[in-house]
Design a protein around this motif. Sequence first.
Motif, PDB file in Angstrom:
ATOM      1  N   ASP A  94       0.857  -1.194   0.000  1.00  0.00           N
ATOM      2  CA  ASP A  94       0.000   0.000   0.000  1.00  0.00           C
ATOM      3  C   ASP A  94       0.891   1.242   0.000  1.00  0.00           C
ATOM      4  O   ASP A  94       1.568   1.533   0.980  1.00  0.00           O
ATOM      5  N   ARG A  95       0.920   1.967  -1.121  1.00  0.00           N
ATOM      6  CA  ARG A  95       1.718   3.203  -1.186  1.00  0.00           C
ATOM      7  C   ARG A  95       0.814   4.436  -1.205  1.00  0.00           C
ATOM      8  O   ARG A  95       1.076   5.412  -1.905  1.00  0.00           O
ATOM      9  N   GLY A  96      -0.265   4.369  -0.447  1.00  0.00           N
ATOM     10  CA  GLY A  96      -1.140   5.540  -0.304  1.00  0.00           C
ATOM     11  C   GLY A  96      -2.080   5.681  -1.478  1.00  0.00           C
ATOM     12  O   GLY A  96      -3.194   5.168  -1.440  1.00  0.00           O
ATOM     13  N   ASP A  97      -1.635   6.340  -2.553  1.00  0.00           N
ATOM     14  CA  ASP A  97      -2.557   6.523  -3.678  1.00  0.00           C
ATOM     15  C   ASP A  97      -2.406   5.453  -4.758  1.00  0.00           C
ATOM     16  O   ASP A  97      -3.079   5.500  -5.772  1.00  0.00           O
ATOM     17  N   TYR A  98      -1.508   4.498  -4.554  1.00  0.00           N
ATOM     18  CA  TYR A  98      -1.457   3.363  -5.493  1.00  0.00           C
ATOM     19  C   TYR A  98      -0.953   2.112  -4.782  1.00  0.00           C
ATOM     20  O   TYR A  98      -0.373   2.177  -3.690  1.00  0.00           O
ATOM     21  N   TRP A  99      -1.239   0.981  -5.425  1.00  0.00           N
ATOM     22  CA  TRP A  99      -0.723  -0.296  -4.946  1.00  0.00           C
ATOM     23  C   TRP A  99       0.544  -0.627  -5.731  1.00  0.00           C
ATOM     24  O   TRP A  99       0.535  -0.608  -6.955  1.00  0.00           O
ATOM     25  N   GLN A 100       1.615  -0.903  -5.018  1.00  0.00           N
ATOM     26  CA  GLN A 100       2.807  -1.440  -5.677  1.00  0.00           C
ATOM     27  C   GLN A 100       2.651  -2.951  -5.657  1.00  0.00           C
ATOM     28  O   GLN A 100       2.567  -3.554  -4.587  1.00  0.00           O
ATOM     29  N   CYS A 101       2.580  -3.545  -6.833  1.00  0.00           N
ATOM     30  CA  CYS A 101       2.310  -4.984  -6.903  1.00  0.00           C
ATOM     31  C   CYS A 101       3.544  -5.746  -7.342  1.00  0.00           C
ATOM     32  O   CYS A 101       4.281  -5.306  -8.230  1.00  0.00           O
ATOM     33  N   ALA A 102       3.752  -6.891  -6.702  1.00  0.00           N
ATOM     34  CA  ALA A 102       4.852  -7.789  -7.070  1.00  0.00           C
ATOM     35  C   ALA A 102       4.218  -9.125  -7.453  1.00  0.00           C
ATOM     36  O   ALA A 102       3.695  -9.835  -6.591  1.00  0.00           O
ATOM     37  N   TYR A 103       4.205  -9.394  -8.744  1.00  0.00           N
ATOM     38  CA  TYR A 103       3.615 -10.644  -9.244  1.00  0.00           C
ATOM     39  C   TYR A 103       4.773 -11.629  -9.439  1.00  0.00           C
ATOM     40  O   TYR A 103       5.718 -11.362 -10.190  1.00  0.00           O
ATOM     41  N   VAL A 104       4.702 -12.741  -8.722  1.00  0.00           N
ATOM     42  CA  VAL A 104       5.845 -13.668  -8.701  1.00  0.00           C
ATOM     43  C   VAL A 104       5.707 -14.694  -9.820  1.00  0.00           C
ATOM     44  O   VAL A 104       4.627 -15.260 -10.020  1.00  0.00           O
ATOM     45  N   ILE A 105       6.796 -14.889 -10.564  1.00  0.00           N
ATOM     46  CA  ILE A 105       6.786 -15.888 -11.649  1.00  0.00           C
ATOM     47  C   ILE A 105       7.970 -16.839 -11.450  1.00  0.00           C
ATOM     48  O   ILE A 105       8.932 -16.503 -10.746  1.00  0.00           O
ATOM     49  N   PRO A 106       7.916 -18.028 -12.063  1.00  0.00           N
ATOM     50  CA  PRO A 106       9.080 -18.919 -11.958  1.00  0.00           C
ATOM     51  C   PRO A 106      10.298 -18.251 -12.599  1.00  0.00           C
ATOM     52  O   PRO A 106      10.159 -17.481 -13.557  1.00  0.00           O
ATOM     53  N   LYS A 107      11.462 -18.543 -12.084  1.00  0.00           N
ATOM     54  CA  LYS A 107      12.709 -17.948 -12.606  1.00  0.00           C
ATOM     55  C   LYS A 107      12.767 -18.108 -14.120  1.00  0.00           C
ATOM     56  O   LYS A 107      12.531 -19.202 -14.646  1.00  0.00           O
ATOM     57  N   GLY A 108      13.062 -17.036 -14.812  1.00  0.00           N
ATOM     58  CA  GLY A 108      13.205 -17.097 -16.276  1.00  0.00           C
ATOM     59  C   GLY A 108      11.869 -17.215 -17.010  1.00  0.00           C
ATOM     60  O   GLY A 108      11.846 -17.423 -18.224  1.00  0.00           O
ATOM     61  N   GLY A 109      10.744 -17.074 -16.288  1.00  0.00           N
ATOM     62  CA  GLY A 109       9.437 -17.308 -16.906  1.00  0.00           C
ATOM     63  C   GLY A 109       8.862 -16.112 -17.652  1.00  0.00           C
ATOM     64  O   GLY A 109       7.743 -16.192 -18.166  1.00  0.00           O
ATOM     65  N   ILE A 110       9.618 -15.024 -17.766  1.00  0.00           N
ATOM     66  CA  ILE A 110       9.068 -13.805 -18.374  1.00  0.00           C
ATOM     67  C   ILE A 110       8.677 -14.006 -19.838  1.00  0.00           C
ATOM     68  O   ILE A 110       7.653 -13.490 -20.285  1.00  0.00           O
ATOM     69  N   ASP A 111       9.468 -14.810 -20.580  1.00  0.00           N
ATOM     70  CA  ASP A 111       9.147 -14.990 -22.005  1.00  0.00           C
ATOM     71  C   ASP A 111       7.790 -15.663 -22.157  1.00  0.00           C
ATOM     72  O   ASP A 111       7.000 -15.302 -23.035  1.00  0.00           O
ATOM     73  N   ARG A 112       7.543 -16.646 -21.285  1.00  0.00           N
ATOM     74  CA  ARG A 112       6.251 -17.355 -21.342  1.00  0.00           C
ATOM     75  C   ARG A 112       5.101 -16.398 -21.003  1.00  0.00           C
ATOM     76  O   ARG A 112       4.075 -16.392 -21.690  1.00  0.00           O
ATOM     77  N   VAL A 113       5.299 -15.576 -19.984  1.00  0.00           N
ATOM     78  CA  VAL A 113       4.237 -14.627 -19.597  1.00  0.00           C
ATOM     79  C   VAL A 113       3.948 -13.692 -20.768  1.00  0.00           C
ATOM     80  O   VAL A 113       2.789 -13.437 -21.117  1.00  0.00           O
ATOM     81  N   LYS A 114       5.008 -13.200 -21.410  1.00  0.00           N
ATOM     82  CA  LYS A 114       4.804 -12.267 -22.535  1.00  0.00           C
ATOM     83  C   LYS A 114       4.176 -12.972 -23.732  1.00  0.00           C
ATOM     84  O   LYS A 114       3.327 -12.392 -24.420  1.00  0.00           O
ATOM     85  N   ALA A 115       4.586 -14.219 -23.959  1.00  0.00           N
ATOM     86  CA  ALA A 115       4.029 -14.961 -25.097  1.00  0.00           C
ATOM     87  C   ALA A 115       2.523 -15.163 -24.922  1.00  0.00           C
ATOM     88  O   ALA A 115       1.769 -15.162 -25.900  1.00  0.00           O
ATOM     89  N   ASN A 116       2.079 -15.307 -23.691  1.00  0.00           N
ATOM     90  CA  ASN A 116       0.632 -15.476 -23.435  1.00  0.00           C
ATOM     91  C   ASN A 116      -0.150 -14.188 -23.686  1.00  0.00           C
ATOM     92  O   ASN A 116      -1.379 -14.215 -23.776  1.00  0.00           O
ATOM     93  N   GLY A 117       0.569 -13.072 -23.730  1.00  0.00           N
ATOM     94  CA  GLY A 117      -0.084 -11.802 -24.074  1.00  0.00           C
ATOM     95  C   GLY A 117      -0.492 -10.986 -22.855  1.00  0.00           C
ATOM     96  O   GLY A 117      -0.712 -11.523 -21.765  1.00  0.00           O
ATOM     97  N   LEU A 118      -0.596  -9.666 -23.082  1.00  0.00           N
ATOM     98  CA  LEU A 118      -0.935  -8.748 -21.988  1.00  0.00           C
ATOM     99  C   LEU A 118      -2.348  -8.996 -21.428  1.00  0.00           C
ATOM    100  O   LEU A 118      -2.536  -8.971 -20.196  1.00  0.00           O
ATOM    101  N   PRO A 119      -3.357  -9.266 -22.302  1.00  0.00           N
ATOM    102  CA  PRO A 119      -4.698  -9.516 -21.746  1.00  0.00           C
ATOM    103  C   PRO A 119      -4.693 -10.695 -20.760  1.00  0.00           C
ATOM    104  O   PRO A 119      -5.343 -10.632 -19.716  1.00  0.00           O
ATOM    105  N   ALA A 120      -3.942 -11.746 -21.069  1.00  0.00           N
ATOM    106  CA  ALA A 120      -3.895 -12.908 -20.166  1.00  0.00           C
ATOM    107  C   ALA A 120      -3.230 -12.517 -18.850  1.00  0.00           C
ATOM    108  O   ALA A 120      -3.660 -12.953 -17.768  1.00  0.00           O
ATOM    109  N   PHE A 121      -2.201 -11.664 -18.939  1.00  0.00           N
ATOM    110  CA  PHE A 121      -1.539 -11.220 -17.703  1.00  0.00           C
ATOM    111  C   PHE A 121      -2.494 -10.378 -16.857  1.00  0.00           C
ATOM    112  O   PHE A 121      -2.625 -10.576 -15.650  1.00  0.00           O
ATOM    113  N   ARG A 122      -3.209  -9.477 -17.526  1.00  0.00           N
ATOM    114  CA  ARG A 122      -4.171  -8.644 -16.781  1.00  0.00           C
ATOM    115  C   ARG A 122      -5.224  -9.524 -16.101  1.00  0.00           C
ATOM    116  O   ARG A 122      -5.562  -9.303 -14.941  1.00  0.00           O
ATOM    117  N   ASP A 123      -5.712 -10.539 -16.836  1.00  0.00           N
ATOM    118  CA  ASP A 123      -6.731 -11.430 -16.256  1.00  0.00           C
ATOM    119  C   ASP A 123      -6.178 -12.136 -15.023  1.00  0.00           C
ATOM    120  O   ASP A 123      -6.859 -12.280 -14.004  1.00  0.00           O
TER     121      ASP A 123
END
Length: 407
Positions: free
Chosen positions: A218-247
């Motif tokens: 809680d940073r007052g006027d916004y939430w600082q969010c830390a979404y945890v992924i498996p090590k090196g998993g960023i390519d997979r998250v991006k390949a799934n697309g931004l809408p899937a990440f938002r969901d």
Amino acid sequence: MGNTSIKTTCCIVGGGPAGMMLGFLLARAGLAVTVLEKHADFLRDFRGDVVHPSTLELIHELGLIDEFLKLPHEKLDHLTGRIGAENVTIADFSHLPTRCKFLALMPQWDFLNFLASNGKRYPGFDLRMRTEATDLIEEDGRIVGLRAKSPEGELEIRAELVVGCDGRHSTVRKRAGLQVEDIGAPIDVLWFRISRRPDDATDMFGHIEAGKMMVMLDRGDYWQCAYVIPKGGIDRVKANGLPAFRDAVVEMTSFFRNRIDEIKDWDDVKLLTVAVDRLTCWHRPGLICIGDAAHAMSPVGGVGINLAVQDAVAVANTLAGPLKAGQVTSDLLDAVQQRRDFPMRAIQRIQVVVQNMLLAPALSSAQRPTPPFPVKLMQWFPALRRIPARVIGIGFRPEHIRTPEAA
Ligand SMILES: Cc1cc2nc3c(=O)[nH]c(=O)nc-3n(C[C@H](O)[C@H](O)[C@H](O)COP(=O)(O)OP(=O)(O)OC[C@H]3O[C@@H](n4cnc5c(N)ncnc54)[C@H](O)[C@@H]3O)c2cc1C
């Protein structure tokens, strides 16, 4: 642009929690200290925001707590989360034997600016922003200073002692050739903000689901969010697309549904790589590393800042007198490591157990997680929540201010 040479008693590389606390304490003890910070300000986003009860206790010992607590912050006296379908409380800070029985959630730049402005009250405090240490100067097997680049040009700084406080990618430790033991971390973190509204739930801190985990600060006027992924998993998250990440984010925190479009593109989501490592030996003649430069901490438990600050206090307590007398020996540098080694190893051990036994399995599982047995016990016997509170809030072998303020 030119070459400048300066002389100081202690040169600290890095203006994070370790470097700023040490710079402040040494200047307060009457020493000449130069702190180098490569950035122009402390406004970097990817820093933890937790000021722990033990750090608050140190600020109290320094007589600054009332001033400090005037800065905007949120108080957290217990940690809650959701594991699968169950809401759990995992730490209760309200019984700690400290003056402040809570975590202060404060943007780290406010904490660092506070240390900087208090440091500036002392004549020996020399903070140089936009100045990056690039190499060490060694003579007869002893580190006698360093080279840095600044907006004005190259800088050569001679010092009795160089302290590497330059974080997990430390240049100082690399240049000093100190050996790193890599313990590894099975996770990385995606870091982003979502605006906060007055009717948002305030007690939610972390949420673990099958294949997902998110922590919200809680940073007052916004939430600082830390979404945890498996090590090196960023390519997979991006390949799934931004809408899937938002969901996926909305599945973790349903009240984000009406504002999830604030994540417009991948530029709004930063990848923070998590490392857990430690130096086998923290020092060489004329040089010591502390904080993440000596032992990179996982974000688990949010205790890295605490350890960095405690290291700084241990250095000041052990070395302020010898620095004044020009008698910093390798035995004294080793005494700092010996003092701080156990608290650091104990915390890293706990972090690794949580990473490997709770986080990694939850991230790789398709089954909805349930709270592990110790967490269940804490729900049945609330007094047990005081144990994690003590480990997170105070840690092991807490330090106290022993350096007197120079007259
Ligand atoms: C994703 C993530 C989240 C985290 N969240 C938390 C949390 O909530 N709470 C918590 O307690 N801990 C948290 N941690 C751990 C915490 O960030 C670190 O343990 C802590 O910041 C270490 O402090 P430090 O002063 O040693 O190093 P740092 O905070 O890394 O500071 C190092 C400083 O040195 C500067 N620098 C680097 N190289 C040079 C150079 N060559 N010359 C000059 N300056 C240089 C950098 O700009 C930086 O300002 C988190 C870690 C990660 C990865």
